[in-house]
Write a protein that holds these residues in place. Structure first.
Motif, PDB file in Angstrom:
ATOM      1  N   LEU A   1       0.827  -1.207   0.000  1.00  0.00           N
ATOM      2  CA  LEU A   1       0.000   0.000   0.000  1.00  0.00           C
ATOM      3  C   LEU A   1       0.867   1.265   0.000  1.00  0.00           C
ATOM      4  CD1 LEU A   1      -2.809  -1.030   2.505  1.00  0.00           C
ATOM      5  CD2 LEU A   1      -2.984  -0.850   0.018  1.00  0.00           C
ATOM      6  N   LYS A   2       2.042   1.197   0.614  1.00  0.00           N
ATOM      7  CA  LYS A   2       2.939   2.351   0.698  1.00  0.00           C
ATOM      8  C   LYS A   2       3.766   2.555  -0.566  1.00  0.00           C
ATOM      9  CE  LYS A   2       5.341   2.773   4.476  1.00  0.00           C
ATOM     10  NZ  LYS A   2       6.117   2.465   5.688  1.00  0.00           N
ATOM     11  N   THR A   3       4.168   1.460  -1.228  1.00  0.00           N
ATOM     12  CA  THR A   3       5.109   1.568  -2.340  1.00  0.00           C
ATOM     13  C   THR A   3       4.527   1.178  -3.698  1.00  0.00           C
ATOM     14  OG1 THR A   3       5.923  -0.708  -2.111  1.00  0.00           O
ATOM     15  CG2 THR A   3       7.012   0.999  -0.780  1.00  0.00           C
ATOM     16  N   GLY A   4       3.427   0.496  -3.709  1.00  0.00           N
ATOM     17  CA  GLY A   4       2.854  -0.013  -4.954  1.00  0.00           C
ATOM     18  C   GLY A   4       3.207  -1.467  -5.181  1.00  0.00           C
ATOM     19  N   GLY A   5       4.292  -1.917  -4.547  1.00  0.00           N
ATOM     20  CA  GLY A   5       4.680  -3.323  -4.631  1.00  0.00           C
ATOM     21  C   GLY A   5       4.949  -3.783  -6.054  1.00  0.00           C
ATOM     22  N   LYS A   6       5.156  -5.080  -6.195  1.00  0.00           N
ATOM     23  CA  LYS A   6       5.473  -5.642  -7.525  1.00  0.00           C
ATOM     24  C   LYS A   6       4.257  -5.671  -8.446  1.00  0.00           C
ATOM     25  CE  LYS A   6       4.700 -10.349  -6.025  1.00  0.00           C
ATOM     26  NZ  LYS A   6       5.230 -11.630  -5.720  1.00  0.00           N
ATOM     27  N   ASP A   7       3.047  -5.541  -7.870  1.00  0.00           N
ATOM     28  CA  ASP A   7       1.826  -5.556  -8.678  1.00  0.00           C
ATOM     29  C   ASP A   7       1.435  -4.160  -9.152  1.00  0.00           C
ATOM     30  OD1 ASP A   7       1.600  -8.298  -8.297  1.00  0.00           O
ATOM     31  OD2 ASP A   7       0.435  -8.042  -6.463  1.00  0.00           O
TER      32      ASP A   7
ATOM     33  N   HIS B   1       0.376  -1.647  -7.465  1.00  0.00           N
ATOM     34  CA  HIS B   1      -0.850  -1.187  -6.795  1.00  0.00           C
ATOM     35  C   HIS B   1      -0.762   0.312  -6.593  1.00  0.00           C
ATOM     36  CE1 HIS B   1      -3.789  -0.626  -3.544  1.00  0.00           C
ATOM     37  NE2 HIS B   1      -4.369  -1.712  -4.023  1.00  0.00           N
ATOM     38  N   GLU B   2      -1.878   0.985  -6.643  1.00  0.00           N
ATOM     39  CA  GLU B   2      -1.888   2.420  -6.399  1.00  0.00           C
ATOM     40  C   GLU B   2      -1.457   2.695  -4.963  1.00  0.00           C
ATOM     41  OE1 GLU B   2      -4.987   6.077  -6.895  1.00  0.00           O
ATOM     42  OE2 GLU B   2      -5.006   4.430  -8.331  1.00  0.00           O
ATOM     43  N   VAL B   3      -0.578   3.659  -4.772  1.00  0.00           N
ATOM     44  CA  VAL B   3      -0.025   3.980  -3.468  1.00  0.00           C
ATOM     45  C   VAL B   3      -1.048   4.751  -2.639  1.00  0.00           C
ATOM     46  CG1 VAL B   3       1.807   5.271  -2.298  1.00  0.00           C
ATOM     47  CG2 VAL B   3       2.315   4.007  -4.388  1.00  0.00           C
ATOM     48  N   VAL B   4      -1.164   4.384  -1.364  1.00  0.00           N
ATOM     49  CA  VAL B   4      -2.021   5.101  -0.421  1.00  0.00           C
ATOM     50  C   VAL B   4      -1.149   6.156   0.238  1.00  0.00           C
ATOM     51  CG1 VAL B   4      -3.430   4.920   1.648  1.00  0.00           C
ATOM     52  CG2 VAL B   4      -3.470   3.079  -0.052  1.00  0.00           C
ATOM     53  N   LYS B   5      -1.458   7.416   0.009  1.00  0.00           N
ATOM     54  CA  LYS B   5      -0.617   8.515   0.479  1.00  0.00           C
ATOM     55  C   LYS B   5      -1.131   9.103   1.784  1.00  0.00           C
ATOM     56  CE  LYS B   5       0.672   9.631  -4.199  1.00  0.00           C
ATOM     57  NZ  LYS B   5       0.530  10.515  -5.313  1.00  0.00           N
ATOM     58  N   GLY B   6      -0.190   9.521   2.626  1.00  0.00           N
ATOM     59  CA  GLY B   6      -0.527  10.278   3.824  1.00  0.00           C
ATOM     60  C   GLY B   6      -1.069   9.470   4.986  1.00  0.00           C
ATOM     61  N   ALA B   7      -0.942   8.169   4.952  1.00  0.00           N
ATOM     62  CA  ALA B   7      -1.461   7.336   6.045  1.00  0.00           C
ATOM     63  C   ALA B   7      -0.293   6.779   6.852  1.00  0.00           C
ATOM     64  CB  ALA B   7      -2.297   6.193   5.491  1.00  0.00           C
ATOM     65  N   SER B   8      -0.501   6.686   8.156  1.00  0.00           N
ATOM     66  CA  SER B   8       0.524   6.115   9.027  1.00  0.00           C
ATOM     67  C   SER B   8       0.538   4.595   8.875  1.00  0.00           C
ATOM     68  CB  SER B   8       0.239   6.475  10.485  1.00  0.00           C
ATOM     69  OG  SER B   8      -0.913   5.783  10.935  1.00  0.00           O
TER      70      SER B   8
ATOM     71  N   ALA C   1       0.257   2.516  11.254  1.00  0.00           N
ATOM     72  CA  ALA C   1      -0.815   1.986  12.102  1.00  0.00           C
ATOM     73  C   ALA C   1      -2.155   2.025  11.370  1.00  0.00           C
ATOM     74  CB  ALA C   1      -0.896   2.776  13.406  1.00  0.00           C
ATOM     75  N   ASP C   2      -2.407   3.111  10.657  1.00  0.00           N
ATOM     76  CA  ASP C   2      -3.662   3.213   9.911  1.00  0.00           C
ATOM     77  C   ASP C   2      -3.701   2.213   8.754  1.00  0.00           C
ATOM     78  OD1 ASP C   2      -4.566   5.186  11.604  1.00  0.00           O
ATOM     79  OD2 ASP C   2      -4.081   6.835  10.242  1.00  0.00           O
ATOM     80  N   LEU C   3      -2.567   2.029   8.083  1.00  0.00           N
ATOM     81  CA  LEU C   3      -2.518   1.052   6.992  1.00  0.00           C
ATOM     82  C   LEU C   3      -2.687  -0.368   7.527  1.00  0.00           C
ATOM     83  CD1 LEU C   3       0.267   2.564   4.726  1.00  0.00           C
ATOM     84  CD2 LEU C   3      -2.210   2.590   4.363  1.00  0.00           C
ATOM     85  N   LYS C   4      -2.168  -0.633   8.713  1.00  0.00           N
ATOM     86  CA  LYS C   4      -2.379  -1.943   9.335  1.00  0.00           C
ATOM     87  C   LYS C   4      -3.862  -2.164   9.616  1.00  0.00           C
ATOM     88  CE  LYS C   4       2.161  -2.442  11.446  1.00  0.00           C
ATOM     89  NZ  LYS C   4       2.935  -2.468  12.694  1.00  0.00           N
ATOM     90  N   ALA C   5      -4.564  -1.092   9.996  1.00  0.00           N
ATOM     91  CA  ALA C   5      -6.004  -1.198  10.230  1.00  0.00           C
ATOM     92  C   ALA C   5      -6.748  -1.475   8.923  1.00  0.00           C
ATOM     93  CB  ALA C   5      -6.525   0.075  10.893  1.00  0.00           C
ATOM     94  N   VAL C   6      -6.303  -0.867   7.822  1.00  0.00           N
ATOM     95  CA  VAL C   6      -6.900  -1.134   6.511  1.00  0.00           C
ATOM     96  C   VAL C   6      -6.682  -2.599   6.147  1.00  0.00           C
ATOM     97  CG1 VAL C   6      -6.731  -0.662   4.029  1.00  0.00           C
ATOM     98  CG2 VAL C   6      -6.702   1.236   5.664  1.00  0.00           C
ATOM     99  N   VAL C   7      -5.453  -3.084   6.325  1.00  0.00           N
ATOM    100  CA  VAL C   7      -5.131  -4.482   6.023  1.00  0.00           C
ATOM    101  C   VAL C   7      -5.981  -5.427   6.880  1.00  0.00           C
ATOM    102  CG1 VAL C   7      -3.309  -6.236   6.167  1.00  0.00           C
ATOM    103  CG2 VAL C   7      -2.827  -4.004   5.147  1.00  0.00           C
TER     104      VAL C   7
END
Length: 100
Positions: free
Chosen positions: A70-76, A78-85, A87-93
């Motif tokens: 979610l932060k980098t786009g990864g090998k797939d 993926h669109e990057v999620v900007k401005g999230a901590s 901890a917040d990205l872990k909650a999304v996951v």
């Protein structure tokens, strides 16, 4: 009687207002427009969250890997999620992995 009516009105207003109190993960999902490509159960442009959850079920904790994607786009790409901590990205996951 008047107090009971007022208390009932307050309780009903809280019942209808509760969806407005979304957590940070839901806010990120909405702000990042994740539902443009993903839904909980149906495949759109991207896989359904239930499919992602099934893919990782029984495997070692994929949270760090998915947060990184979610932060980098990864090998797939993926669109990057900007401005999230983190901890917040872990909650999304956690929401995605809890999908069935």
């Amino acid at each position: 009687m008047h107090f009971s009516l007022a208390a009932t009105a307050v309780a009903v207003s809280f019942a209808f207002a509760s969806p407005a109190f979304a957590g940070p993960a839901e806010d990120i999902i909405a702000k990042s427009k994740c539902n443009k490509c993903h839904t909980e159960k149906d495949t759109k442009k991207g896989p359904a969250w239930a499919s992602v959850a099934a893919k990782y079920k029984g495997k070692p904790d994929p949270t760090a890997q998915l947060v990184d994607m979610l932060k980098t786009g990864g090998k797939d790409d993926h669109e990057v999620v900007k401005g999230a901590s983190d901890a917040d990205l872990k909650a999304v996951v956690a929401i995605v992995l809890a999908s069935k």
